[in-house]
Design an enzyme around this catalytic site. Structure first.
Site, PDB file in Angstrom:
ATOM      1  N   ILE A   1       0.858  -1.187   0.000  1.00  0.00           N
ATOM      2  CA  ILE A   1       0.000   0.000   0.000  1.00  0.00           C
ATOM      3  C   ILE A   1       0.891   1.234   0.000  1.00  0.00           C
ATOM      4  CG2 ILE A   1      -0.259  -0.067   2.532  1.00  0.00           C
ATOM      5  CD1 ILE A   1      -3.163   1.066   1.954  1.00  0.00           C
ATOM      6  N   ALA A   2       0.593   2.153  -0.895  1.00  0.00           N
ATOM      7  CA  ALA A   2       1.433   3.334  -1.110  1.00  0.00           C
ATOM      8  C   ALA A   2       0.679   4.576  -0.676  1.00  0.00           C
ATOM      9  CB  ALA A   2       1.850   3.426  -2.581  1.00  0.00           C
TER      10      ALA A   2
ATOM     11  N   GLY B   1       6.643  14.492   1.045  1.00  0.00           N
ATOM     12  CA  GLY B   1       6.151  15.674   1.738  1.00  0.00           C
ATOM     13  C   GLY B   1       4.862  15.456   2.506  1.00  0.00           C
TER      14      GLY B   1
ATOM     15  N   PHE C   1       8.939   5.072   1.634  1.00  0.00           N
ATOM     16  CA  PHE C   1       8.787   4.200   2.799  1.00  0.00           C
ATOM     17  C   PHE C   1       7.728   3.128   2.548  1.00  0.00           C
ATOM     18  CE2 PHE C   1       9.585   8.454   5.031  1.00  0.00           C
ATOM     19  CZ  PHE C   1      10.967   8.334   4.902  1.00  0.00           C
TER      20      PHE C   1
ATOM     21  N   SER D   1       6.581  -0.447   2.259  1.00  0.00           N
ATOM     22  CA  SER D   1       6.924  -1.825   2.604  1.00  0.00           C
ATOM     23  C   SER D   1       6.468  -2.773   1.495  1.00  0.00           C
ATOM     24  CB  SER D   1       6.254  -2.221   3.923  1.00  0.00           C
ATOM     25  OG  SER D   1       6.701  -1.404   4.979  1.00  0.00           O
TER      26      SER D   1
ATOM     27  N   ALA E   1     -10.135  16.230   1.556  1.00  0.00           N
ATOM     28  CA  ALA E   1     -10.202  14.800   1.870  1.00  0.00           C
ATOM     29  C   ALA E   1     -11.144  14.057   0.922  1.00  0.00           C
ATOM     30  CB  ALA E   1     -10.648  14.606   3.314  1.00  0.00           C
TER      31      ALA E   1
ATOM     32  N   GLU F   1      -4.611  -1.408  11.336  1.00  0.00           N
ATOM     33  CA  GLU F   1      -3.177  -1.265  11.092  1.00  0.00           C
ATOM     34  C   GLU F   1      -2.444  -0.920  12.382  1.00  0.00           C
ATOM     35  OE1 GLU F   1      -0.128   1.340   8.251  1.00  0.00           O
ATOM     36  OE2 GLU F   1      -2.296   1.358   7.856  1.00  0.00           O
ATOM     37  N   ARG F   2      -3.064  -0.076  13.210  1.00  0.00           N
ATOM     38  CA  ARG F   2      -2.434   0.297  14.478  1.00  0.00           C
ATOM     39  C   ARG F   2      -2.416  -0.868  15.458  1.00  0.00           C
ATOM     40  NH1 ARG F   2      -5.296   6.091  13.482  1.00  0.00           N
ATOM     41  NH2 ARG F   2      -3.527   6.931  12.280  1.00  0.00           N
TER      42      ARG F   2
ATOM     43  N   ARG G   1      25.081 -16.295  32.094  1.00  0.00           N
ATOM     44  CA  ARG G   1      26.249 -15.413  32.139  1.00  0.00           C
ATOM     45  C   ARG G   1      26.652 -15.152  33.589  1.00  0.00           C
ATOM     46  NH1 ARG G   1      30.506 -13.025  29.214  1.00  0.00           N
ATOM     47  NH2 ARG G   1      30.877 -10.907  29.965  1.00  0.00           N
TER      48      ARG G   1
END
Length: 385
Positions: A128-129, A134, A161, A163, A183, A250-251, A276
């Site tokens: 998804i783009a 900007g 960006f 994915s 919108a 998505e969140r 350790r």
């Protein structure tokens, strides 16, 4: 995270069987190749097809569209097991969690039958783009344009960006179809793309701090022609509404991935500190170590209960946008804290990539930005008060 005293309420017996199959796939077939994927900057696409063969793609998509007929719980489990296995290069969160569900929610019947089966089989990889150089969290500020020319839209602009950008076969593009409507002028176009598609260019595979095996790209559109029949839902001007209504999922997906990292970090640190030695005894026996891990375990448990409640509510169709924003902001922030404190207990080894905690530290950082920066999440939460 230990399951001896806590069990996720949304995981039933059927999902436990699915979890076993997911663990086998991610641990045996994907995780051993992560170093290779990080070196080449992307996963091998054959592994998507392999997941399709196993019935792991499209588990939350109805059977009539080639999916498994499950719910969001199936998708949540996939992402949880993928993260636990340290096999994060495959972009299921985007292809399965976002793109397939945009199509399921908004596509016409003809569009669903044309696109979803190929995503569910793993033959196609979705992307998804939205983000542009900007315009990030402010989706109304996008400048990519789509002009109707006969029975095609002509698209010009660029995204960043993105994915799955290097491997995607299907990309949902946020465009302005009417620049005078704000919108209401935003639409989503679905493009079937390949390396030879005229007007479509994959740019750089971006060099990132973490998630180095997951391809994240620039995309360029220079006269890209997309059939008018490919506008998502069949009507112009619905894109912003579609984006806003899918962002809570998505969140939630972002919160699931963060929680998986937090739990994996704690498990790795417990193992390390118990093996350790420092000052003649296991590092775990030092009071500071024990207190740090006790606090991290408490943070993880509180976050897990909150997250599981969100998943349960989302499966039932009752997760509101403000709560999804809370989960995304809170869990990603707390995961950053947990991973940082765990990494500190590894000392110098925690800074070396041969130790998984270093990769977790790098991979986790972007989650506070993905799906809307956490500062934006706080603003959205405040609006609901």
């Amino acid at each position: 995270m230990s399951t001896s005293t806590y069990s996720a309420p949304w995981i039933d017996e059927d999902l436990r069987d699915v979890a076993a199959l997911l663990q086998d796939y991610f641990i045996k077939e994907v995780a051993p190749l992560e170093e290779k994927f990080q070196a080449q900057g992307h996963p091998d696409r054959e592994l998507y097809a392999r997941a399709g063969e196993l019935g792991l793609c499209g588990m939350s998509i109805p059977e009539e569209y080639g999916g498994g007929g499950g719910t969001f719980a199936n998708l949540a489990l996939l992402l949880q097991e993928q993260t636990a296995a340290g096999a994060g290069s495959l972009g299921f969160a985007v292809s399965e969690g976002i793109v397939a569900h945009y199509l399921l929610a908004y596509a016409t019947e003809e569009q669903k039958l044309r696109w979803l089966p190929k995503l569910c089989s793993g033959e196609w990889i979705g992307s998804i783009a939205m983000t542009e150089p900007g315009a990030g969290s402010d989706l109304q500020g996008i400048t990519t344009r789509a002009r109707l020319d006969g029975d095609h839209y002509v698209v010009n602009g660029s995204k960043i960006f993105i994915s799955n950008g290097q491997l995607c076969d299907l990309v949902v593009i946020a465009v302005k179809t009417d620049t005078s409507q704000g919108a209401k002028g935003v639409s989503l176009l679905v493009a079937e793309v390949g390396d030879e598609t005229p007007g479509f260019t994959r740019g750089r595979n971006l060099a990132k701090i973490g998630l180095k095996g997951q391809d994240t790209s620039e995309l360029f559109f220079d006269g890209l022609r997309i059939p008018a029949a490919n506008i998502l839902g069949g009507t112009e001007g619905q894109g912003f509404y579609q984006l806003m209504n899918q962002l809570p999922q998505e969140r939630l997906i972002t919160a699931i991935m963060a929680q998986g990292i937090a739990e994996a970090a704690l498990a790795a640190t417990l193992e390390y500190t118990k093996g350790r030695e420092a000052f003649g005894k296991p590092l775990f026996e030092l009071q500071n170590t024990r207190f740090e891990l006790a606090e991290c375990a408490t943070i993880n448990r509180v976050n897990r209960v909150f997250l599981d409640d969100c998943i349960t509510r989302h499966v039932a169709g009752g997760l509101d946008a403000a709560t999804a924003s809370m989960a995304k902001y809170w869990i990603t922030d707390r995961t950053g804290e947990v991973v940082d404190r765990c990494q500190q207990l590894f000392g110098g080894y925690g800074y070396c990539m041969e130790y998984p905690i270093a990769g977790m530290y790098a991979d986790n950082r972007v989650l506070r930005v993905l799906a809307g920066a956490n500062e934006v999440m706080k603003e959205l939460i405040a609006r609901s008060l």
